[in-house]
Design an enzyme around this catalytic site. Structure first.
Site, PDB file in Angstrom:
ATOM      1  N   LYS A  57       0.793  -1.342   0.183  1.00  0.00           N
ATOM      2  CA  LYS A  57      -0.048  -0.124  -0.041  1.00  0.00           C
ATOM      3  C   LYS A  57       0.833   1.401  -0.080  1.00  0.00           C
ATOM      4  O   LYS A  57       1.727   1.298   0.711  1.00  0.00           O
ATOM      5  CB  LYS A  57      -0.881  -0.028   1.218  1.00  0.00           C
ATOM      6  CG  LYS A  57      -2.067   0.934   1.389  1.00  0.00           C
ATOM      7  CD  LYS A  57      -2.927   0.741   2.553  1.00  0.00           C
ATOM      8  CE  LYS A  57      -3.999   1.748   2.847  1.00  0.00           C
ATOM      9  NZ  LYS A  57      -4.793   1.356   3.914  1.00  0.00           N
ATOM     10  N   SER A 132      -9.526   1.376   2.927  1.00  0.00           N
ATOM     11  CA  SER A 132      -9.005   2.056   1.966  1.00  0.00           C
ATOM     12  C   SER A 132      -7.847   1.283   1.326  1.00  0.00           C
ATOM     13  O   SER A 132      -7.118   1.515   0.477  1.00  0.00           O
ATOM     14  CB  SER A 132      -8.225   3.316   2.792  1.00  0.00           C
ATOM     15  OG  SER A 132      -7.284   2.632   3.767  1.00  0.00           O
ATOM     16  N   SER A 156      -9.688  -0.858   7.041  1.00  0.00           N
ATOM     17  CA  SER A 156      -8.977  -0.824   5.445  1.00  0.00           C
ATOM     18  C   SER A 156      -8.600  -1.996   5.192  1.00  0.00           C
ATOM     19  O   SER A 156      -8.299  -1.981   3.864  1.00  0.00           O
ATOM     20  CB  SER A 156      -8.247   0.419   5.559  1.00  0.00           C
ATOM     21  OG  SER A 156      -8.801   1.704   5.464  1.00  0.00           O
TER      22      SER A 156
HETATM   23  N1  GLN Z   1     -13.164   3.704   6.202  1.00  0.00           N
HETATM   24  C1  GLN Z   1     -12.371   4.113   7.181  1.00  0.00           C
HETATM   25  C2  GLN Z   1     -12.031   5.543   7.067  1.00  0.00           C
HETATM   26  O1  GLN Z   1     -12.363   6.218   6.336  1.00  0.00           O
HETATM   27  C3  GLN Z   1     -11.094   3.314   7.048  1.00  0.00           C
HETATM   28  C4  GLN Z   1      -9.876   3.933   7.405  1.00  0.00           C
HETATM   29  C5  GLN Z   1      -8.719   3.073   7.423  1.00  0.00           C
HETATM   30  O2  GLN Z   1      -8.800   1.960   8.120  1.00  0.00           O
HETATM   31  N2  GLN Z   1      -7.615   3.672   6.934  1.00  0.00           N
HETATM   32  O3  GLN Z   1     -11.746   6.251   8.172  1.00  0.00           O
END
Ligand code: GLN
Length: 467
Positions: A57, A132, A156
Site C-alpha cells: 500500500k 482504503s 481498511s
Molecule cells: N473507512 C475508514 C475511514 O475512512 C477506513 C480507514 C482506514 O482503516 N484506513 O476512516
C-alpha cells in the site's frame, strides 16, 4: 523450484495485462524488482518469503520509487528510508513489485477518494473494491501477486478483503511496527497482511510482526510461529455471537452466508455462545471523532515547506501553507481535518474528543468482558457486499460501511476477514472473526479450520480466466 526471476516476471506481466481494467497499482518497481530477482537467484534460497512477490500500500515508505499516500500533495514524494515492515519483508527474501492504490491518506472505504484513480472490484468492474487498502486487495484477488500489505485505521484491510473475496488481517495494536507508515490516526493505525488464504496471512504476519525500537508502541511480546501453529489441532472452539452485529441494515444474503458459516463451525464441533457488545451503537461516532482529531494533527506536516506539493506563486508565507494545502488535499481529507480540528478546539475538546476517548474505553471493556465467554467473536465483516461506484456520495453513508469493523480498531484487538460465500450475483461475502489482544495465532487457527472445510477462498474472479 521456479526461479525468482520467473516469479517477478509473472507478477509484472499480470499487472501489465490485468491492471488497466482494475487500477490497483499506482506504480511498479520494475527495474528494482528484476535486479533483486537476479540477486536472489544468484544467492540461493533462504527466508520464509524467498522469491515471493509482494505489493505494498502506497502509504508505507519504500526507499525506492514513490510513496504518494494516494494524494496529489505527495505526488512527487520519494521516501528516504524503508518502513520497518519493508526491511522485514526484504530480510525474509520477498520482492516488492508494486505500490498500490488507496483512498487519499487511507481515508475512505472505496478507493474513490484516491487522488489518482478508483480501483475497481475484480468481481464486478462497476463496483468498488472497498477501501482504503483497495489496491492491495484487488492485486491479490486478481493474482497479480500472492501477497500484499495494507493498513488499517478503521477496517481498511478487512472491508476491501470482504468485498474482493480474499483474506485480510488487522493485527493487535502494537504487534507490527508503524515506523515508516504515514500516520493517519496514530492510536489506531496498524499494518497487516493480505493473501488468498489463511496460511498466506500467517506467513506474512510472521515476517513483519515484532518489537521495533523505532515505534515505541510496538510491543515486546515474542512472535509465535503462526504458520507452524496451523498444523496443530484446533481443539475446542468457543464462538461468540453478538446480536448487535446482526441487526438493522444487514443485507439479507450477507446474513444468510454468515449464518451458514456458523453452521460450518458447529459441524466442526464449536460451541456457540451469545455475547453482548452493548456500546456498539457508538462505534462509528467514536471512531470518526478520534481518527479525525488525530488526522488533523498528523496532517499538519504537509504544509508545502518540507514535504510534497508547494504552491507556485505564494503571496506571503501564510499563503505557502494555505494554498499548498488547498491545492494538494482532496475533499475528504479537508473534511476530516476540519472535523478533527473542531473536535479538538478549546470549548469542544471535552464535549467531543474527551468523551470519545471515554466511549472508546467502554467499547474496549465490552470486548474484554465478551472474551470471558468465547475465543473469537464471529460476525459479518460488512453490512452489505461491494456497492456500486459512485453509489455512496453522502459521507455518512460511506462511514457506515465500517460499522462492524471499526470496534476492533478502537479496542486494539486483532481481527480477520475471510471469504464465506457469494451473493446470487456473484459478489463475495466476508466473515469476520475478532480475537483477544495478541491471540493472532489462535485467530488464524480458527480461521484456517473454516477454510479446510470450505472452498470459497479458492474461487477467483472471472477476469483471472481471461488473462
Ligand atoms: N473507512 C475508514 C475511514 O475512512 C477506513 C480507514 C482506514 O482503516 N484506513 O476512516
Amino acid at each position: 523450484m521456479t526461479s525468482v526471476l520467473h516469479n517477478v516476471r509473472t507478477a509484472l506481466d499480470r499487472i501489465d495485462k490485468t491492471d488497466p481494467q482494475i487500477n490497483a497499482v499506482l506504480s511498479t518497481l520494475k527495474k528494482e524488482s528484476l535486479k533483486r530477482a537476479n540477486d536472489l537467484d544468484a544467492g540461493g534460497a533462504n527466508g520464509t518469503l524467498h522469491g515471493q512477490t509482494v505489493a505494498v500500500k502506497d502509504n508505507i515508505c519504500t526507499d525506492v520509487g514513490a510513496t504518494t499516500c494516494g494524494s496529489r500533495i505527495l505526488e512527487n514524494f520519494r521516501a528516504p528510508y524503508n518502513a520497518h515492515v519493508i526491511d522485514r519483508l526484504l530480510d525474509a527474501g520477498a520482492v516488492i513489485v508494486a505500490k498500490t492504490n488507496l483512498d487519499e491518506f487511507a481515508m475512505g472505504s472505496s478507493t474513490e477518494n484516491s487522488g489518482f484513480f478508483t480501483t475497481r472490484n475484480p468481481w464486478d468492474l462497476e463496483r468498488v473494491a472497498g477501501g482504503s487498502s483497495g489496491g492491495s486487495v484487488a492485486a491479490v484477488a486478481t493474482g497479480m501477486v500472492p501477497y500484499a500489505l495494507g493498513s488499517e485505521t478503521g477496517g481498511s484491510i478487512r472491508q476491501p478483503a470482504a468485498f474482493c473475496g480474499v483474506c485480510g488481517l488487522k493485527p493487535t495494536y502494537g504487534r507490527v511496527s508503524r515506523y515508516g507508515l504515514v500516520a493517519f490516526g496514530s492510536s489506531l493505525d496498524q499494518i497487516g497482511p493480505v493473501a488468498t488464504d489463511v496460511p498466506g496471512l500467517a506467513r506474512l504476519l510472521g515476517a513483519i510482526a515484532g518489537r521495533d525500537v523505532r515505534d515505541s508502541t510496538s510491543v515486546d511480546e515474542s512472535v509465535p510461529d503462526y504458520l507452524g501453529r496451523l498444523d496443530e489441532p484446533v481443539g475446542k472452539v468457543r464462538i461468540g455471537i453478538a446480536a448487535e452485529y446482526f441487526g438493522e441494515g444487514l443485507d439479507n444474503e450477507t446474513g444468510k452466508a454468515v449464518e451458514a458459516a456458523i453452521d460450518v463451525y458447529k459441524k466442526l464441533g464449536a460451541e456457540v455462545h451469545e455475547i453482548h457488545l452493548p456500546h456498539s451503537a457508538y462505534t462509528i461516532a467514536c471512531y470518526y471523532i478520534i481518527c479525525t482529531a488525530e488526522a488533523s494533527s498528523n496532517l499538519a506536516r504537509f504544509d508545502g515547506v518540507r514535504y510534497g506539493h508547494r504552491t507556485a506563486n505564494p503571496q506571503d508565507y501564510m499563503d505557502v501553507y494555505s494554498s499548498s494545502r488547498e491545492e494538494g488535499f482532496g475533499a475528504e481529507v479537508k473534511r476530516r481535518i476540519m472535523l478533527g480540528t473542531y473536535a479538538l478546539s478549546s470549548g469542544y475538546y471535552d464535549a467531543y474528543y474527551l468523551k470519545a476517548l471515554k466511549v472508546r474505553t467502554l467499547i474496549k471493556n465490552d470486548f474484554v468482558e465478551a472474551f470471558k465467554k468465547c475465543d473469537v467473536i464471529l460476525s459479518p465483516t460488512t453490512p452489505t457486499p461491494a456497492f456500486k461506484l459512485g453509489e455512496k456520495s453522502d459521507p455518512l453513508a460511506m462511514y457506515l460501511a465500517d460499522i462492524y469493523t471499526c470496534a476492533a480498531n478502537l479496542a486494539g484487538t486483532p481481527a480477520i476477514s475471510i471469504p464465506c460465500g457469494f451473493t446470487e450475483s456473484k459478489l463475495p461475502i466476508g466473515l469476520q472473526l475478532i480475537a483477544p489482544h495478541f491471540a493472532e495465532d489462535r485467530l488464524l487457527q480458527i480461521a484456517a479450520a473454516f477454510q479446510q472445510a470450505t472452498e470459497y477462498h479458492q474461487l477467483r474472479p472471472p477476469i483471472c480466466a481471461t488473462h
